[in-house]
Design a protein around this motif. Sequence first.
Motif, PDB file in Angstrom:
ATOM      1  N   MET A  79      -1.743  -7.228  -5.915  1.00 44.61           N
ATOM      2  CA  MET A  79      -2.536  -5.903  -6.101  1.00 44.61           C
ATOM      3  C   MET A  79      -3.287  -6.497  -7.976  1.00 44.61           C
ATOM      4  O   MET A  79      -2.676  -7.730  -7.711  1.00 44.61           O
ATOM      5  CB  MET A  79      -1.596  -4.664  -6.126  1.00 44.61           C
ATOM      6  CG  MET A  79      -0.167  -5.631  -7.225  1.00 44.61           C
ATOM      7  SD  MET A  79       1.325  -4.375  -7.257  1.00 44.61           S
ATOM      8  CE  MET A  79       2.902  -4.656  -6.624  1.00 44.61           C
ATOM      9  N   GLN A 113      -3.036  -1.630 -10.905  1.00 43.43           N
ATOM     10  CA  GLN A 113      -2.025  -1.484 -10.027  1.00 43.43           C
ATOM     11  C   GLN A 113      -0.587  -1.747  -9.650  1.00 43.43           C
ATOM     12  O   GLN A 113       0.658  -1.372  -9.541  1.00 43.43           O
ATOM     13  CB  GLN A 113      -2.852  -1.797  -8.293  1.00 43.43           C
ATOM     14  CG  GLN A 113      -3.851  -1.469  -7.507  1.00 43.43           C
ATOM     15  CD  GLN A 113      -4.565  -1.478  -5.440  1.00 43.43           C
ATOM     16  OE1 GLN A 113      -3.475  -2.732  -6.156  1.00 43.43           O
ATOM     17  NE2 GLN A 113      -5.041  -0.672  -5.320  1.00 43.43           N
ATOM     18  N   SER A 114       0.311  -3.451 -10.660  1.00 45.49           N
ATOM     19  CA  SER A 114       0.911  -2.680 -11.163  1.00 45.49           C
ATOM     20  C   SER A 114       1.848  -2.248 -11.953  1.00 45.49           C
ATOM     21  O   SER A 114       2.806  -2.136 -12.460  1.00 45.49           O
ATOM     22  CB  SER A 114       0.676  -4.780 -11.553  1.00 45.49           C
ATOM     23  OG  SER A 114       0.557  -5.746 -10.516  1.00 45.49           O
ATOM     24  N   ILE A 145       3.181   0.269 -10.135  1.00 43.17           N
ATOM     25  CA  ILE A 145       4.697   0.557  -9.834  1.00 43.17           C
ATOM     26  C   ILE A 145       5.836   0.672 -11.302  1.00 43.17           C
ATOM     27  O   ILE A 145       6.707   1.286 -10.838  1.00 43.17           O
ATOM     28  CB  ILE A 145       4.147  -0.886  -9.239  1.00 43.17           C
ATOM     29  CG1 ILE A 145       3.666  -0.556  -7.979  1.00 43.17           C
ATOM     30  CG2 ILE A 145       5.049  -1.026  -8.819  1.00 43.17           C
ATOM     31  CD1 ILE A 145       4.091   0.021  -6.524  1.00 43.17           C
ATOM     32  N   SER A 148       4.514   5.383  -5.520  1.00 40.92           N
ATOM     33  CA  SER A 148       4.293   5.489  -6.781  1.00 40.92           C
ATOM     34  C   SER A 148       3.144   6.637  -7.246  1.00 40.92           C
ATOM     35  O   SER A 148       3.711   7.028  -8.556  1.00 40.92           O
ATOM     36  CB  SER A 148       4.070   3.926  -7.297  1.00 40.92           C
ATOM     37  OG  SER A 148       5.249   3.592  -7.129  1.00 40.92           O
ATOM     38  N   LEU A 156       2.843   1.300  -3.747  1.00 41.96           N
ATOM     39  CA  LEU A 156       1.551   2.477  -4.326  1.00 41.96           C
ATOM     40  C   LEU A 156       1.803   3.597  -4.371  1.00 41.96           C
ATOM     41  O   LEU A 156       1.256   4.477  -5.361  1.00 41.96           O
ATOM     42  CB  LEU A 156       0.334   1.727  -4.437  1.00 41.96           C
ATOM     43  CG  LEU A 156       0.290   0.404  -5.305  1.00 41.96           C
ATOM     44  CD1 LEU A 156      -1.139  -0.230  -4.415  1.00 41.96           C
ATOM     45  CD2 LEU A 156       0.271   0.270  -6.139  1.00 41.96           C
ATOM     46  N   ARG A 206       0.961  -1.252  -0.306  1.00 43.94           N
ATOM     47  CA  ARG A 206       0.114  -0.143  -0.128  1.00 43.94           C
ATOM     48  C   ARG A 206       0.553   1.134   0.389  1.00 43.94           C
ATOM     49  O   ARG A 206       0.516   2.453  -0.607  1.00 43.94           O
ATOM     50  CB  ARG A 206      -0.707  -0.268   1.478  1.00 43.94           C
ATOM     51  CG  ARG A 206      -1.574   1.089   0.879  1.00 43.94           C
ATOM     52  CD  ARG A 206      -2.768   1.230   2.713  1.00 43.94           C
ATOM     53  NE  ARG A 206      -3.241  -0.012   2.041  1.00 43.94           N
ATOM     54  CZ  ARG A 206      -4.524  -0.277   3.457  1.00 43.94           C
ATOM     55  NH1 ARG A 206      -4.753   0.522   4.700  1.00 43.94           N
ATOM     56  NH2 ARG A 206      -4.884  -2.052   4.043  1.00 43.94           N
TER      57      ARG A 206
END
Length: 443
Positions: free
Chosen positions: A189, A193-194, A197, A118, A115, A112
């Motif tokens: 994730m 979300q990946s 990142i 990022s 993220l 978290r």
Amino acid sequence: MNENKYSRFLIGLTIFLSSYILFRSPFEGYITYLVMVIFFPVFISRYGIPKLPLLIFAPLLVSGWINIQIGENEPGLFFKIFIGLFSSVLFYRYVIEAFNFDINDLFRLYIRGALIVSVIGIFQIFSFFIGFGPGYDFGWFLNKWGVSPGGLGIRMNSIFSEPAYFAGVVGPAFFVAIYNLLMKKEAYMTKAQSIVIVAAYLLTFSSLGIISIFVAALLLLLNYGFVRYAILVGPLLFFGYTYAYNNIDEFRDRVDGTVTAFSGEGQIDINEVHGSSFVLYNNYVIAVENFKRNPFFGTGLGSHPLAFEKYSLTNAPGMIDLNFNKADANSMLLRLLSETGLYGVIIMLSFVIYNIVPRNKSANDTNWLVSNGILVVILVYLMRQGHYFINGFPFFLWLYYYVRKYNDWMIENPEEAAIKEAEEKAKLEALQNKEDPHLLPSP
């Protein structure tokens, strides 16, 4: 926000907010120190003093005191690092216990945070392109922070003081993100979300980030079968390296400088190599020379600056006085070699090798993923980051250790492990429903 969430937030700050310092004298006071002051009384009263940190640090205390007596170290240098490192190791050990040794919960908390930083980093680059100063220059708030030129005009460092710190801390999340995208999974994730990142990671244009990418790719190859997947990933790595070398000046200069320095047989022209490459080579020479004279326990924690004064190549007549990374040796492995000798190096390397959880020995689909993700940050810090406890590095070490312990327990207790896995699934569903089943001691 209830007290439990405040506690989790404060602990997260210790890992991700190293670019804000509370005071500069008599030493730099980080947010981490304040959080420790808040939590230590609670932790010590509840959990006592764990034995393992005491066993590891006792020889370092004795050897450090001996080196002070014989003039190889100074009390201020030694106790500054010894107290800081021991406190940090002890603190994160308590954090693991406060989370009931719940590896998945801890790793989700870390993800978290990764993220969030990022997203901030991507916003930073966007702000630069539209000319919104406060959105890309965080010097107005973070007092140990600066804009890093290069890349797309600036190199993304989010709320970290430099891109390399972002690359190091977010390395484990990057490893998981790459796995998710390549294997079409959603571990810890989502796909979106990946992508966030990975995109943020690439925007750092950091040489340490590029090293992390190659380390992550190598670990994936080793876990999925080197021969089988090298045919596919090998060319990608080759073309990725070639692209980075030909298009990222900073990366090319550092590669060329490092090759030149380490093949120069002691004859180094500082004007012909990248400054970072010379710094690494210089600290390599210093660490080796100090190790030769103090092979077993080094000259004590915090003593590398004194070794620097003795053995630095910049001491030669006519050399520029470059003292960057004088305190941390630019590499944790070199610093351990210099300050702790064989004792520290053997413990660290044994720790890394013994506690790795490979995919073919993982009791579930995620233990090896967490273990290898954390291994990314451990390996790159050993190579190119010499600070022992910045950005919560001991947190990653403890998590790495307890992932292996948890994996061993699952293998030895399959029925109980199945129940535990079911509980983990229910907890994850509760989290997705915005419920909070966690119980963390509050200050």
